[in-house]
Enzyme design. Structure first.
Site, PDB file in Angstrom:
ATOM      1  N   SER A 167       0.829  -1.199   0.000  1.00 42.64           N
ATOM      2  CA  SER A 167       0.000   0.000   0.000  1.00 42.64           C
ATOM      3  C   SER A 167       0.874   1.265   0.000  1.00 42.64           C
ATOM      4  O   SER A 167       1.566   1.530  -0.986  1.00 42.64           O
ATOM      5  CB  SER A 167      -0.957  -0.032   1.195  1.00 42.64           C
ATOM      6  OG  SER A 167      -1.903   0.990   1.126  1.00 42.64           O
ATOM      7  N   HIS A 371      -8.000  -5.145   1.088  1.00 41.96           N
ATOM      8  CA  HIS A 371      -6.709  -4.462   1.159  1.00 41.96           C
ATOM      9  C   HIS A 371      -5.827  -5.006   2.278  1.00 41.96           C
ATOM     10  O   HIS A 371      -4.674  -5.387   2.052  1.00 41.96           O
ATOM     11  CB  HIS A 371      -6.938  -2.964   1.341  1.00 41.96           C
ATOM     12  CG  HIS A 371      -5.741  -2.128   1.049  1.00 41.96           C
ATOM     13  ND1 HIS A 371      -5.156  -2.060  -0.197  1.00 41.96           N
ATOM     14  CD2 HIS A 371      -4.996  -1.305   1.849  1.00 41.96           C
ATOM     15  CE1 HIS A 371      -4.113  -1.235  -0.166  1.00 41.96           C
ATOM     16  NE2 HIS A 371      -3.994  -0.776   1.069  1.00 41.96           N
TER      17      HIS A 371
END
Length: 395
Positions: A167, A371
Site C-alpha cells: 500500500s 486491502h
C-alpha cells in the site's frame, strides 16, 4: 451508548472477569519476533532532515546459525498507511511474510516511517511541536526510504536489495524513484502488494471523507492536532481485551474493520485480531492522510497541494507537480485484488500501464480478498506469499 464507549465498558468488564488476551497483545515488533525464536535487531537511522527512524531486522532464519557463510540477500519490507513493521510478523511463522522470507534465506529488514509508533524522534523537534508533523508521504519517499536503503546497503555491504512494499509502502517507492532516480541502481527487484499510486476510484469511508479535506486540515490547525490515529497504550490495552475472539465484543471490532477496508470474514484471523488492533493504527501525520484525499479528488498521482501561494513558493507552479512513473526502471511485480477498496482495480490498471517494467501482475484468486488481507489474511501465505517467493527467486 457510542461504539467506542461501549467498547471501553465491555473491555473493562472482560478485564475484571479475568479474560486473558493473546500472549502477543501489546508486544513490540522485536518482542513478537523473539517470541517465535527468531533473532531480532533494532537499528536507528537518521534522515537528512533529522527524523530518527527505527528499522527492525531478522538477520537469518530460525534454523540457520548466525555465523553461517551462506549469502543472505537483504530485503526491505515497507508498511502501509497507519501501520508499522508489525504488519509483517503478526501471524505464525508458517504464515507471516517476514518469517517466510527469513527461512527462505533472506536478510529481512522492516522499516518504520516518520511519525509512527517506532519513529517519533527527531534531532531537534518534539512530537509535541506542530513542525514535527509537517510532512506527508512525499517526505517519506524523498527522505525516509533512501535513508533506509543506504543504511541497509552500508550495513550488509550488498550492492543492492530487494523491496516489498504494501500500500503506502508502494506509494513512497514510486515517489522516491521520481525524485531520486539514482536509487533505481540500488534496488534489484520490487514487489508491490495492494499497490497504490492513483486513488481516484477508491471507495469506503476514507474515499467518502475526501471532499472534506480542506475542512479536516482547517480543524486540525484550529485545534492544534497534527497527529492522526495514534491510540497509545490505554486504547491498545482496551482493544486487546475487547477484540479477543472469545468475547462477543470481537464482533464489533470485526465490523469496524470491515467498514474501513471491506469485508472478507473468511480470511480474518480472529485469533490474532486483538494483536492486530493493538498494533494498528500506528499513527501518522494529518498531512499524510490528506495527501491521499487530495489525490482522490484530483484523480492525479501528484505532490502535496499546499494551495496556490505556497505551491508557487515550493514548486514554482500554482499546481503540484505530477509524479512520473516512467522513472521507475526497477523490474516490478504487482499483486492486486478485485475487492480492494483502497487499491481499486481501475487504479491499479492505470499504474500498471504507466510503469515501464512490470514483469509480473497477479490478481489474487480469492474474489473477496481485501486491502488488509495482503498482510492479515489467514491464507495470505498460499494466496500471495508463495508467489512472491517464487518471483523473487527468479531475480
Amino acid at each position: 451508548m457510542t461504539n467506542l464507549a461501549g467498547l471501553i465498558l465491555l473491555s473493562l468488564t472482560a478485564a475484571s472477569l479475568g479474560t486473558s488476551p493473546h500472549p502477543l497483545v501489546n508486544k513490540s515488533t522485536p518482542q513478537i519476533i523473539a517470541y517465535y525464536g527468531y533473532p531480532a535487531e533494532v537499528h536507528l537511522v537518521t534522515t537528512d532532515d533529522g527524523y530518527i527512524l527505527e528499522l527492525h531486522r531478522i538477520p537469518h532464519g530460525i534454523k540457520e546459525a548466525q555465523n553461517s557463510t551462506r549469502p543472505r540477500p537483504p530485503i526491505l519490507l515497507q508498511h502501509c498507511l497507519l501501520c508499522s513493521s508489525a504488519e509483517f510478523v503478526m501471524n505464525t511463522p508458517d504464515k507471516a511474510l517476514a518469517y517466510l522470507l527469513a527461512d527462505s534465506g533472506y536478510d529481512v529488514w522492516m522499516g518504520n516511517v516518520r511519525g509512527n509508533t517506532y519513529s517519533k524522534n527527531h534531532v531537534s523537534l518534539s512530537p509535541r511541536q506542530k513542525e514535527f508533523w509537517q510532512f506527508s508521504w512525499a517526505e517519506m519517499g524523498y527522505y525516509d526510504l533512501p535513508a533506509f536503503i543506504d543504511y541497509i546497503l552500508s550495513k550488509t555491504q550488498a550492492e543492492d536489495l530487494y523491496y516489498v512494499g504494501f500500500s503506502m509502502g508502494t506509494t513512497i517507492f514510486w515517489a522516491m524513484m521520481n525524485d531520486r532516480p539514482e536509487y533505481n541502481q540500488k534496488v534489484r527487484f520490487m514487489v508491490g502488494l495492494g499497490p497504490v499510486a492513483y486513488v481516484g476510484n477508491a471507495k469506503g469511508p476514507l474515499a467518502r471523507a475526501s471532499p472534506r479535506v480542506a475542512m479536516i486540515e482547517s480543524l486540525a490547525k484550529f485545534f492544534g492536532k497534527y497527529e492522526f490515529l495514534s491510540f497509545g497504550f490505554l486504547m491498545d490495552k482496551i482493544l486487546s481485551f475487547a477484540c479477543d475472539e472469545r468475547l462477543f465484543t470481537s464482533a464489533l471490532c470485526r465490523n469496524i474493520l470491515f467498514k474501513m477496508t471491506g469485508a472478507n470474514r473468511e480470511q480474518l484471523n480472529e485469533e490474532f485480531l486483538p494483536v492486530l488492533l493493538s498494533n494498528t493504527p500506528a499513527g501518522t501525520s494529518i498531512w499524510t492522510v490528506t495527501h491521499y484525499f487530495q489525490e482522490m479528488i484530483s484523480g492525479n498521482f501528484q505532490k502535496y497541494d499546499y494551495g496556490e501561494n505556497l505551491n508557487l513558493e515550493k514548486y514554482n507552479s500554482k499546481y503540484p507537480p505530477k509524479y512520473n512513473l516512467s522513472k521507475v526502471e526497477v523490474p516490478v511485480a504487482l499483486f492486486s485484488s478485485e475487492n480492494d477498496w483502497l487499491a481499486a482495480p481501475k487504479d491499479v490498471e492505470q499504474l500498471r500501464h504507466e510503469l515501464p517494467n512490470v514483469v509480473y501482475h497477479q490478481v489474487v484468486a480469492d474474489p473477496m480478498f481485501t486491502h488488509l488481507d495482503f498482510v492479515w489474511a489467514k491464507d495470505a501465505d498460499q494466496l500471495v506469499y508463495k508467489y512472491v517467493l517464487k518471483i523473487l527467486s527468479v531475480f
